[in-house]
Design a protein around this motif. Structure first.
Motif, mmCIF file in Angstrom:
data_model
loop_
_atom_site.group_PDB
_atom_site.id
_atom_site.type_symbol
_atom_site.label_atom_id
_atom_site.label_comp_id
_atom_site.label_asym_id
_atom_site.label_seq_id
_atom_site.Cartn_x
_atom_site.Cartn_y
_atom_site.Cartn_z
ATOM 1 N N VAL A 87 0.842 -1.205 0.000
ATOM 2 C CA VAL A 87 0.000 0.000 0.000
ATOM 3 C C VAL A 87 0.875 1.253 0.000
ATOM 4 N N GLU A 88 0.571 2.176 -0.913
ATOM 5 C CA GLU A 88 1.323 3.429 -0.994
ATOM 6 C C GLU A 88 0.464 4.666 -0.749
ATOM 7 N N SER A 89 -0.856 4.537 -0.872
ATOM 8 C CA SER A 89 -1.730 5.679 -0.577
ATOM 9 C C SER A 89 -3.046 5.173 -0.005
ATOM 10 N N GLU A 90 -3.716 6.051 0.738
ATOM 11 C CA GLU A 90 -4.939 5.653 1.440
ATOM 12 C C GLU A 90 -5.896 6.838 1.518
ATOM 13 N N CYS A 91 -7.190 6.521 1.490
ATOM 14 C CA CYS A 91 -8.235 7.529 1.683
ATOM 15 C C CYS A 91 -9.272 6.949 2.635
ATOM 16 N N SER A 99 -10.098 3.052 1.889
ATOM 17 C CA SER A 99 -9.636 2.512 0.613
ATOM 18 C C SER A 99 -8.130 2.692 0.500
ATOM 19 N N GLU A 100 -7.469 1.711 -0.122
ATOM 20 C CA GLU A 100 -6.018 1.732 -0.248
ATOM 21 C C GLU A 100 -5.615 1.409 -1.682
ATOM 22 N N ALA A 101 -4.479 1.977 -2.089
ATOM 23 C CA ALA A 101 -3.974 1.752 -3.439
ATOM 24 C C ALA A 101 -2.480 1.450 -3.398
ATOM 25 N N HIS A 102 -2.007 0.769 -4.438
ATOM 26 C CA HIS A 102 -0.605 0.377 -4.512
ATOM 27 C C HIS A 102 0.228 1.380 -5.297
ATOM 28 N N SER A 103 -0.292 2.586 -5.464
ATOM 29 C CA SER A 103 0.457 3.649 -6.132
ATOM 30 C C SER A 103 0.284 4.942 -5.354
ATOM 31 N N LYS A 104 1.273 5.811 -5.453
ATOM 32 C CA LYS A 104 1.239 7.080 -4.726
ATOM 33 C C LYS A 104 0.204 8.027 -5.326
ATOM 34 N N SER A 105 -0.360 8.882 -4.481
ATOM 35 C CA SER A 105 -1.295 9.938 -4.911
ATOM 36 C C SER A 105 -2.414 9.398 -5.786
ATOM 37 N N TYR A 106 -2.907 8.220 -5.429
ATOM 38 C CA TYR A 106 -3.943 7.585 -6.257
ATOM 39 C C TYR A 106 -5.302 8.263 -6.110
ATOM 40 N N PHE A 107 -5.553 8.807 -4.927
ATOM 41 C CA PHE A 107 -6.898 9.313 -4.643
ATOM 42 C C PHE A 107 -7.040 10.769 -5.075
ATOM 43 N N THR A 108 -7.304 10.908 -6.375
ATOM 44 C CA THR A 108 -7.535 12.205 -6.991
ATOM 45 C C THR A 108 -8.836 12.809 -6.450
ATOM 46 N N ILE A 109 -9.093 14.062 -6.804
ATOM 47 C CA ILE A 109 -10.349 14.706 -6.413
ATOM 48 C C ILE A 109 -11.534 13.857 -6.849
ATOM 49 N N GLU A 110 -11.472 13.324 -8.053
ATOM 50 C CA GLU A 110 -12.580 12.532 -8.578
ATOM 51 C C GLU A 110 -12.814 11.282 -7.732
ATOM 52 N N ARG A 111 -11.752 10.585 -7.387
ATOM 53 C CA ARG A 111 -11.902 9.360 -6.585
ATOM 54 C C ARG A 111 -12.297 9.704 -5.147
ATOM 55 N N GLN A 112 -11.787 10.806 -4.650
ATOM 56 C CA GLN A 112 -12.217 11.242 -3.321
ATOM 57 C C GLN A 112 -13.730 11.455 -3.294
#
Length: 249
Positions: free
Chosen positions: A200-204, A222-235
């Motif tokens: 995991v590299e990023s979390e929201c 929610s967690e992702a395996h890439s940095k800065s994954y949670f853009t405004i849209e995904r947020q």
């Protein structure tokens, strides 16, 4: 049985309550995202009775069980990479009812709720596309995972000051605020985070408030395996889902 009361004024109050730091004017540029989440929830609710009635009881019962990691006795927040031999059973360990009791008039609402949440989370997976996402409910000051997609993980997060110092979930549950980590590896040792999956590299993590925007009744993490994954849209996808979940939990 499940009815949404979508009110944009209440939604903005929710954003302010959880201290989302973005300029609220961006909501106007992202109406289609909010409408897509609304559509997922509305369609899932409208199809619930038909889908539920056509689902076998064994399949519904299976939604109440999921794998968890073995606990490491020396530290309650360290996770083993191995699965526990015994899956977590929501029916037995949380709701304290038998499989037969689940389909009685008294408990059928619970069966439909868990079924509905699983339908919704599977649809969210196709648009958010993070590696992990879970819906938790606050029951007796502890966050219990009701459904999720991704790698197996622990079932519960106590909502206490102690646990909030080391867990994002517990921190959000206790403080009712929005948390986003863009780079897990750059976190300070004092930040409320613990590692269960080293990939995991990023979390929201977003709180779910009650209809009055007063009390935290759950969270989405929610967690992702890439940095800065949670853009405004995904947020906004996650945030809008949390707003609507107040009517289902």
């Amino acid at each position: 049985m499940f009815e949404l009361e979508i009110n944009e004024t209440s939604f903005i109050e929710f954003l302010q309550k959880m201290k989302w730091k973005e300029d609220l004017s961006i909501l106007g540029h992202n109406k289609t995202i909010l409408q897509e989440i609304d559509r997922i929830f509305i369609e899932s609710i409208n199809q619930l009775e038909n889908d539920f009635n056509n689902c076998k009881e064994d399949e519904i019962i299976s939604l109440f069980k999921y794998d968890i990691p073995k606990r490491i006795q020396s530290d309650e927040f360290l996770c083993s990479k191995e699965k526990d031999e015994k899956p977590f059973n929501l029916l037995e360990q949380l709701f304290h009812i038998s499989q037969k009791e689940l389909f009685t008039i008294t408990n059928i609402h619970l069966a439909k709720k868990i079924y509905l949440l699983n339908k919704i989370i599977n649809k969210l997976k196709t648009i958010i596309q993070s590696e992990w996402l879970g819906i938790y409910q606050n029951i007796n000051n502890c966050l219990y995972k009701l459904c999720y997609y991704g790698k197996f993980s622990r079932a519960d997060f106590p909502i206490t000051e102690k646990h909030a110092k080391v867990s994002t979930n517990s921190f959000v549950g206790l403080n009712g605020c929005f948390v986003k980590w863009d780079n897990i590896n750059s976190l300070d040792l004092n930040d409320p985070y613990y590692t269960c999956d080293s990939r995991v590299e990023s979390e929201c993590c977003v709180p779910i408030y009650d209809k009055q925007n007063l009390n935290v009744i759950g969270i989405i993490d929610s967690e992702a395996h890439s940095k800065s994954y949670f853009t405004i849209e995904r947020q906004l996808m996650i945030i809008r889902s949390c707003y609507l979940l107040r009517y289902l939990l």
